[in-house]
Motif scaffolding. Structure first.
Motif: not given
Ligand SMILES: Nc1ncnc2c1ncn2[C@@H]1O[C@H](COP(=O)(O)OP(=O)(O)O)[C@@H](O)[C@H]1O
Ligand SMILES: [Mg+2]
Lengths: 262, 318
Positions: B222-223, B214, B218-219, B203-205, B200-201, B318, B313-316
């Motif tokens: 960090p994840f 990139e 981006m995904t 593909e978003a990128a 999902l993420h 949630n 809070a910024f983790s993957g």
């Protein structure tokens, strides 16, 4: 109609996953500044087809297409065309809201802007964030918490954040694959209102399972169907939305839109 | 030993006991609770043993400790050597592991990535003695020249002061051997977490017009960050405690800042090399050094935990 027209012209498109042909022989024209809805039963290849319009299809290993997709006369699948450039011109919103969980709301909106080595000033980026969020009808709800994670928003807000993220890069075309199917009715209406707004600036293609939604938001409707499992999906007919829902030329379309199957 | 079944006779009204009291559930719950307690007991036992046996060294007359200046003067060069070797290993292994893991998860064709995955897992199964042999026989002679070069050209940096070791058996070499040893564990964990990045993420990128790199930045990165940190910490734990390979490769000696000359030692290597012939207070001293190593590893793990839970809070998740 937007300043520069961007007409999509699909010719004899076949789409494959490996050796499985998922979509067969689709030809259609999508007029600039219009909203086009794709309807049809599950598995008939709507998602597969819409993803060929910005080359997201080829992200799946083994997936390929035959045929042409022209944007303003230029073949998206030409040998020297970079899919990365295509996707900046033709943005996409997915079925499940997918803001980047590791980024704040603000950074989510700017995610596309900051790509490909681009640098922007803070004032400029503030403006883009506000404009995009306003464009997605989300600004008033999030303007006080731009630095909070995007994953803390409700589903409907997340989906509008994804739309803001997509329009921040100022694409010509916006593709939406069932953008409301994971949302509650109120959020769905909010997105539908938004689509009527966006239509002033973008060409929009939307896949939907919801007949009312198709008739409410779209100018043109394309009905896809499949003859049976394992068979490829086909475009049955495409016409003005009013005509498709009142007086379609093919019996299968009439059966589908009147709920007699599918 | 001779517990008879009559001791656990079922009460006459057993058939009417409520469902929540089934014997199987009860036994299982006791068994798991027992296993959990056992771990705590063992851990407490080890800690207590280390503490008790260290006390004589910690309270002894400084003159009686090896070196004649007390326990801390004895142990800090070992702590330095331990940390330096582990740090060298991490600095070398982490970027390499990251690259290999990304290649396996996002760049290599499926066939190749499977094969590579196996090879990496195999590396983890090689016993440390073998790494030690490889370090002495092959690595040390081959990196000797490089250390010489460092001493010649960067000798003004304290870490590279000459004369470079003639055998190549330096802390730097030991660090390299450790790097190879911890590479598989970091790679394997990084690969696992990278593969779990939601499609999902990614593909978003890509749909925003991100290139593959990139999209990864981006995904995927960090994840995978918390997982990667755990992997690095596991590797660090292994590097800190690794005994055999360091004991074999390093030509041990007193403290020196230079990483390219012989000298220095690590706690684990010191214990392994000296323990067999130690007696009396020397034994207590070595155990106290073990206690220090225990505390260091514990601190590293706790620090890792803190890093992983920060910014949750910024983790993957949630
Ligand atoms: N990633 C994929 N790999 C292989 N086959 C797929 C993949 N995605 C979809 N398909 C197949 O392609 C056909 C069309 O699917 P899809 O485009 O998702 O239909 P729709 O969106 O209309 O429900 C289905 O038969 C489906 O099983
Ligand atoms: Mg679909």
């Amino acid at each position: 109609m937007p300043a520069h027209a961007n007409r999509i012209d699909v010719g004899d498109l076949n789409v494959y996953y490996g050796s499985f042909k998922a979509v067969e022989d689709v030809s259609m024209v999508i007029e600039p500044g219009s909203v086009t809805a794709f309807i049809g039963p599950s598995g008939c290849g709507k998602s597969t087809f819409i993803r060929t319009l910005n080359r997201m299809h080829e992200v799946v290993p083994g997936a390929r297409v035959e045929g042409k997709v022209l944007l303003d006369g230029e073949d998206l699948y030409g040998a020297d065309v970079d899919p990365v450039v295509v996707r900046r011109q033709i943005g996409m919103v997915f079925q499940r809201p997918n803001p980047f969980p590791t980024m704040s709301i603000r950074d989510n909106v700017l995610a596309g802007i900051k790509l490909n080595g681009a640098r922007i000033r803070r004032s400029e980026s503030d403006e883009i964030v506000e404009q995009s969020l306003r464009g997605a009808n989300l600004w008033t709800e999030v303007k006080d918490r731009l630095d909070k994670p995007g994953s803390g928003l409700s589903g409907g807000q997340q989906q509008r954040l994804c739309i803001a993220r997509a329009i921040a890069v100022q694409p010509d075309v916006l593709l939406m694959d069932e953008p409301c199917s994971a949302l509650d009715p109120i959020s769905t209406l909010a997105i539908e209102d938004l689509i009527s707004e966006l239509k002033k600036n973008y060409t929009i293609v939307i896949v939907t399972h919801n007949m009312q939604q198709a008739s409410r938001v779209s100018d043109r409707t394309a009905f896809f169907n499949i003859e049976g499992t394992g068979k490829p999906g086909r475009l049955v007919e495409m016409d003005d939305t009013a005509k498709i829902f009142t007086n379609p030329s093919v019996q299968a379309t009439e059966d589908y839109v009147s709920g007699r199957f599918g | 030993m001779t517990i008879t079944t009559t001791d656990v006779q079922t009460p006459p009204n057993a058939s009417s006991t409520p469902a929540k009291n089934r014997a199987g559930d009860r036994n299982f719950s006791w068994a798991t609770r027992g296993a959990g307690m056992l771990i705590l007991v063992v851990l407490a036992g080890v800690a207590a043993f280390l503490l008790l046996e260290s006390l004589p060294a910690l309270s002894a007359d400084p003159a009686d400790i090896e070196g004649g200046e007390g326990f801390f003067a004895y142990v800090w060069p070992l702590v330095f050597g331990t940390l330096a070797a582990a740090l060298i290993a991490l600095i070398v292994a982490t970027p390499l592991a990251l690259g290999i893991a990304l290649f396996i998860s996002h760049y290599a064709p499926r066939r190749l990535s499977q094969g590579l995955g196996y090879v990496v897992d195999l590396l983890a199964a090689i016993p440390s003695v073998v790494y030690g042999l490889w370090g002495i026989q092959w690595l040390a002679p081959n990196v000797r020249g490089a250390w010489q070069w460092l001493a010649d050209h960067l000798g003004f940096v304290p870490l590279f002061t000459g004369p470079a070791s003639a055998t190549g058996r330096t802390l730097m070499t030991a660090g390299l051997v450790l790097a190879v040893m911890i590479l598989p564990i970091i790679t394997a964990i990084a690969r696992e977490v990278f593969l779990q990045t939601p499609a999902l993420h990614q593909e978003a990128a890509l749909a925003l017009g991100a290139t593959r790199w990139e999209m990864i930045r981006m995904t995927v990165l960090p994840f995978g960050r918390p997982g990667l940190i755990s992997g690095v910490m596991l590797g660090l734990g292994r590097a800190l405690g690794e005994t055999m390979a360091v004991a074999m490769v390093l030509s041990t000696g007193g403290f020196t800042w230079s990483m390219v000359t012989s000298g220095n030692s690590t706690i684990a290597a010191e214990i392994a090399l000296d323990f067999p012939e130690s007696a009396g207070l020397k034994t207590n001293t070595l155990i106290a050094a073990g206690l220090v190593l225990f505390v260091i590893t514990l601190a590293v793990n706790m620090a890792a935990r803190r890093v992983v839970t920060r910014r949750q809070a910024f983790s993957g998740a949630n």
